[in-house]
Each structure stands twice: as C-alpha cells, then as structure tokens.
Design an enzyme around this catalytic site. Sequence first.
Site, PDB file in Angstrom:
ATOM      1  N   ARG A 236       0.861  -1.174   0.000  1.00  0.00           N
ATOM      2  CA  ARG A 236       0.000   0.000   0.000  1.00  0.00           C
ATOM      3  C   ARG A 236       0.898   1.224   0.000  1.00  0.00           C
ATOM      4  O   ARG A 236       1.910   1.280   0.711  1.00  0.00           O
ATOM      5  CB  ARG A 236      -0.902   0.027   1.238  1.00  0.00           C
ATOM      6  CG  ARG A 236      -2.082  -0.929   1.188  1.00  0.00           C
ATOM      7  CD  ARG A 236      -3.110  -0.551   0.115  1.00  0.00           C
ATOM      8  NE  ARG A 236      -4.247  -1.452   0.058  1.00  0.00           N
ATOM      9  CZ  ARG A 236      -4.335  -2.530  -0.736  1.00  0.00           C
ATOM     10  NH1 ARG A 236      -3.329  -2.840  -1.544  1.00  0.00           N
ATOM     11  NH2 ARG A 236      -5.413  -3.276  -0.731  1.00  0.00           N
ATOM     12  N   GLU A 265      -3.512   7.446  -4.168  1.00  0.00           N
ATOM     13  CA  GLU A 265      -4.106   6.881  -5.379  1.00  0.00           C
ATOM     14  C   GLU A 265      -5.480   7.495  -5.623  1.00  0.00           C
ATOM     15  O   GLU A 265      -6.206   7.713  -4.659  1.00  0.00           O
ATOM     16  CB  GLU A 265      -4.238   5.354  -5.248  1.00  0.00           C
ATOM     17  CG  GLU A 265      -2.892   4.673  -5.317  1.00  0.00           C
ATOM     18  CD  GLU A 265      -2.969   3.150  -5.229  1.00  0.00           C
ATOM     19  OE1 GLU A 265      -4.041   2.571  -5.463  1.00  0.00           O
ATOM     20  OE2 GLU A 265      -1.936   2.547  -4.919  1.00  0.00           O
ATOM     21  N   HIS A 283      -0.844  -0.086  -9.780  1.00  0.00           N
ATOM     22  CA  HIS A 283      -1.519  -0.984  -8.819  1.00  0.00           C
ATOM     23  C   HIS A 283      -2.066  -2.227  -9.535  1.00  0.00           C
ATOM     24  O   HIS A 283      -3.279  -2.456  -9.570  1.00  0.00           O
ATOM     25  CB  HIS A 283      -2.641  -0.234  -8.072  1.00  0.00           C
ATOM     26  CG  HIS A 283      -2.998  -0.911  -6.773  1.00  0.00           C
ATOM     27  ND1 HIS A 283      -3.374  -0.233  -5.634  1.00  0.00           N
ATOM     28  CD2 HIS A 283      -3.036  -2.221  -6.437  1.00  0.00           C
ATOM     29  CE1 HIS A 283      -3.635  -1.098  -4.664  1.00  0.00           C
ATOM     30  NE2 HIS A 283      -3.436  -2.319  -5.135  1.00  0.00           N
TER      31      HIS A 283
END
Length: 316
Positions: A236, A265, A283
């Site tokens: 993350r 993000e 991602h």
Amino acid sequence: MAPRVFVARRLPVDAAAFLEGDAEVDVFEAPRPPTPDELRARAAPCRAIVSLLSDRIDDALLAACPELELIANYAVGVDNVDLAAAKARGVRVTNTPDVLTDATADLTWALLLAVARRLREGERVARSGDIGAWQPTGLLGLELAGATLGVFGFGRIGRAVARRAQGFGMRVLYTTRSPVPEAEREGAAPVSKAELLARADVLCLCAPLTPETRHAVGAPELAAMKPGAILVNTARGALVDEAALVQALDAGPLRGAGLDVFEEEPKVHPGLLERDDVVLSPHIGSATEHTRRRMAEIALGNVRAHLRGEPLLTPV
Ligand code: 8YV
C-alpha cells in the site's frame, strides 16, 4: 423479494449469473469507482456489497445502509473498510487472500529486476532504434546473486517474495509483527527493522496498511537504508512517505525504487514521474487473468454463502 447485492465495479466473472437464484444484482458498470454519493445510493437497499480498494466503507456509509450484512472486499487488503465500525454494526467483512499471493510476488520481482537492471533507461535506448556503441561501463546495475533482500512484512506475499529470492541466490532477511515458525521462513532470517534497513540491498514492502505501518518508511528510515539500495512497494502506498522518498532519491543514497502503489491513489507524486531511477506500475499486483477471476469467484462466493446461511469462505 430476492435480497439485493451491489457490486461496485464490473468483475471478470458475471456477478448476476453467479448469484442467480440467490440475489438481485446491481453492478456499477462505469469504468471508474462510484462517487461516495453513488456508492451510498446504490448500496443503501442492499444486504451485501462487493467493494474495491477505492471504495471507502466508513461508518457514515454503513449508517446509510440499514440492510447491509456483508462487505465482500475484492482485495486481500481491507484498509478501505472501517473494520471496527463494521463490527460495531454487526456487518461481516470478507477479503480475497491466497489467490493473489503469487501474482503479487511476481510483480514485486518484475519491479525489483527492472530497477536493478535499469530497464527503463535500457528500453528507451533500444527504442530509439540505435543502441549506440557498446560500452563496458554502460547501464551497469545491481548484481542480485549474493546480495541481500529485506522483506518488510512476512505474511503470505512476503514469504512468496522470499521464496523467489532463492532462485536468484540472494540472502533474505525479514521483519514482521508476529513470530514465524522455522518451517515457514523460506530460508530467511528474522532481524530488527533497524538491521533490515541497514543490510538490505533491496527492501520489499509486503505489509498491510495499518495505523502502525503508515509511513513505516519515512525520512529517518530512508536515511538508514544501505547506500545503493532499492525500495520496492507492492503493498500500500501509504507505507512510504512519498515526499520523503522523492527527497531521498534526489539526495541519494538510494539507487532507485519500484512502485506499484501510491500514497494518494489514483494520483502519483509528481516528483516520481520523470525519474529514470524509478519504475512505476498502476496498482496491478493481482492483475493476472487467473487471479482476478479467482478473486471474483471468492468475493461472490462469500456473498452467496452468506445469503444461503453457509460459512463464509474467507472472513476477515
Ligand atoms: C487489487 C490489492 O488489485 O488485493 C489487494 O489488496 O491491492 C489488489 O489485489 C485491488 O485491491 C483490487 O481491489
């Protein structure tokens, strides 16, 4: 009336067909996440929702969904869900572990290798149509055999990353929350975080995002890393203080970074965009055809099990 289920994005499995006879399914078909208002409106009449990492499931959303009994998150990470609020309201939560372990470990290695061997620069040179005069000192990278891999977070994905390192002849160190039995260490040695930072030639972040791991790699940790080290993050984005990373790349001593996840993000820190020493991907850790289909089957399988009163496949 059949229970209603909201699926927050089109999945690689037909959700309506999967849940036929068990639920009436509403799929958000747009190629973008629902806005918070759209999510609230569409989820409000539902007994279950299939959410993605970009859907914030907080107490306000739960309060707006009185029928809600299950959040089936289409991810192994559940940092987008307020677990305490869900528990307090008696809403169950599931995720999609295991099936994405290998895909994510593979992408970690793809980024690691790309940074270590300077593929971004090499690609550009080759695509110019002329690779130039062959240089004994051109585009020299990091030799992995004999180098040390540090794994921060030694769960399923961390261990799969470590397993792959054996094929590359790397020494592996790790640090993690709870003790790992010898049989599951994949030949890796547990060390303190300070030792991990000081000794790793490549540091891979494989921990979930929790209040404890937020900014686990900030300015002090970056300064403590071995000169010439590579940072890889496929977990993350908020594990890393991105602004501090940009500064550390500017000032040295890092060799470079491979990043699949970002602090804000869908935005990427502008300081990362033009750098040759950074390899970026959007991602896509779990993005293989096989894995994304299995994730859908598990998320929808949890919904079906819940509606039928059967045990959940992968409760959090
Ligand atoms: C997904 C992920 O791509 O599972 C996770 O935690 O980050 C990735 O597998 C993403 O979460 C899809 O929602």
